[in-house]
Design an enzyme around this catalytic site. Sequence first.
Site, PDB file in Angstrom:
ATOM      1  N   GLU A  37       0.847  -1.200   0.000  1.00  0.00           N
ATOM      2  CA  GLU A  37       0.000   0.000   0.000  1.00  0.00           C
ATOM      3  C   GLU A  37       0.878   1.244   0.000  1.00  0.00           C
ATOM      4  O   GLU A  37       1.591   1.509   0.968  1.00  0.00           O
ATOM      5  CB  GLU A  37      -0.899  -0.018   1.244  1.00  0.00           C
ATOM      6  N   ARG A  41       0.424  10.382   0.354  1.00  0.00           N
ATOM      7  CA  ARG A  41       0.786  11.471   1.270  1.00  0.00           C
ATOM      8  C   ARG A  41       1.988  12.239   0.781  1.00  0.00           C
ATOM      9  O   ARG A  41       2.452  13.151   1.456  1.00  0.00           O
ATOM     10  CB  ARG A  41       1.143  10.900   2.647  1.00  0.00           C
ATOM     11  N   THR A  65      -4.379   5.962   2.009  1.00  0.00           N
ATOM     12  CA  THR A  65      -4.736   7.348   2.339  1.00  0.00           C
ATOM     13  C   THR A  65      -5.587   7.960   1.231  1.00  0.00           C
ATOM     14  O   THR A  65      -5.454   9.135   0.878  1.00  0.00           O
ATOM     15  CB  THR A  65      -3.492   8.229   2.624  1.00  0.00           C
ATOM     16  N   LYS A 125     -11.011  -1.796   6.470  1.00  0.00           N
ATOM     17  CA  LYS A 125      -9.833  -1.445   7.251  1.00  0.00           C
ATOM     18  C   LYS A 125     -10.300  -0.972   8.627  1.00  0.00           C
ATOM     19  O   LYS A 125     -11.274  -0.215   8.717  1.00  0.00           O
ATOM     20  CB  LYS A 125      -9.062  -0.338   6.534  1.00  0.00           C
TER      21      LYS A 125
HETATM   22  C1  3PG Z   1      -1.440   4.560   8.235  1.00  0.00           C
HETATM   23  O1  3PG Z   1      -2.285   4.598   7.361  1.00  0.00           O
HETATM   24  O2  3PG Z   1      -0.736   5.501   8.610  1.00  0.00           O
HETATM   25  C2  3PG Z   1      -1.242   3.268   8.864  1.00  0.00           C
HETATM   26  O3  3PG Z   1      -2.233   3.097   9.765  1.00  0.00           O
HETATM   27  C3  3PG Z   1       0.114   3.054   9.431  1.00  0.00           C
HETATM   28  O4  3PG Z   1       0.175   3.200  10.795  1.00  0.00           O
HETATM   29  P1  3PG Z   1       1.511   2.799  11.562  1.00  0.00           P
HETATM   30  O5  3PG Z   1       2.564   3.811  11.167  1.00  0.00           O
HETATM   31  O6  3PG Z   1       1.169   2.848  13.015  1.00  0.00           O
HETATM   32  O7  3PG Z   1       1.898   1.422  11.099  1.00  0.00           O
END
Ligand code: 3PG
Length: 203
Positions: A37, A41, A65, A125
């Site tokens: 994934e 961002r 995201t 999710k």
């Molecule tokens: C996200 O989308 O940021 C994920 O949830 C990742 O979270 P993490 O950095 O705690 O693994």
Amino acid sequence: MSVLDLAPVVPVVVIDDVETAVPLARALVAGGLPAIEVTLRTEAALEAIARIAAEVPGAVVGAGTVRTPADVEASARAGAGFLVSPGTTPSLVDAMLACGLPFLPGVATATEAMALAERGLTELKFFPAEAAGGVPYLKALAGPLPDIRFCPTGGIRPGNAASYLSLPNVGCVGGTWLTPADALASGDFARVEKLAAEAAASR
Ligand code: 3PG
């Protein structure tokens, strides 16, 4: 295709330098984690998705995201194989359904999960997993909502991944721990492959 069944762990990746995308994805696939994934961002995200989709056999690259219908369209155009969102709005879920790609819409409560199940969506999710209640919360949902399966993400680490994966309503977990920023910055893809291999063995 069910995103939840591709691998026990889905690396959530933040790519700043597009040149790292292909070697990073190769390392994850070599370590046994083919579903990747790439979070929308950074400026590099869409180009990173396009390059991984074109150049890394065995990888299934998705966009994370995803927040807006425009994100859905841009991700599909870049070649994303699946979509993941941190939460779900009515316009976002409409766009995700219309685009035809598999997707994991984000929820954090029973009510949100039930609203999506009403629309036929039962693979979700769970975010932010640790902050929203973690393993006890998901365990509690399994009784009343046995048909809904989750990919918990947010706060998952090697020390708690196996607890999540042991739950009947968890298909896979996601997290950023497999691709530490310093490893990407220094080009230490051997470390990424090692972290992936350890995670792939966690179920
Ligand atoms: C996200 O989308 O940021 C994920 O949830 C990742 O979270 P993490 O950095 O705690 O693994």
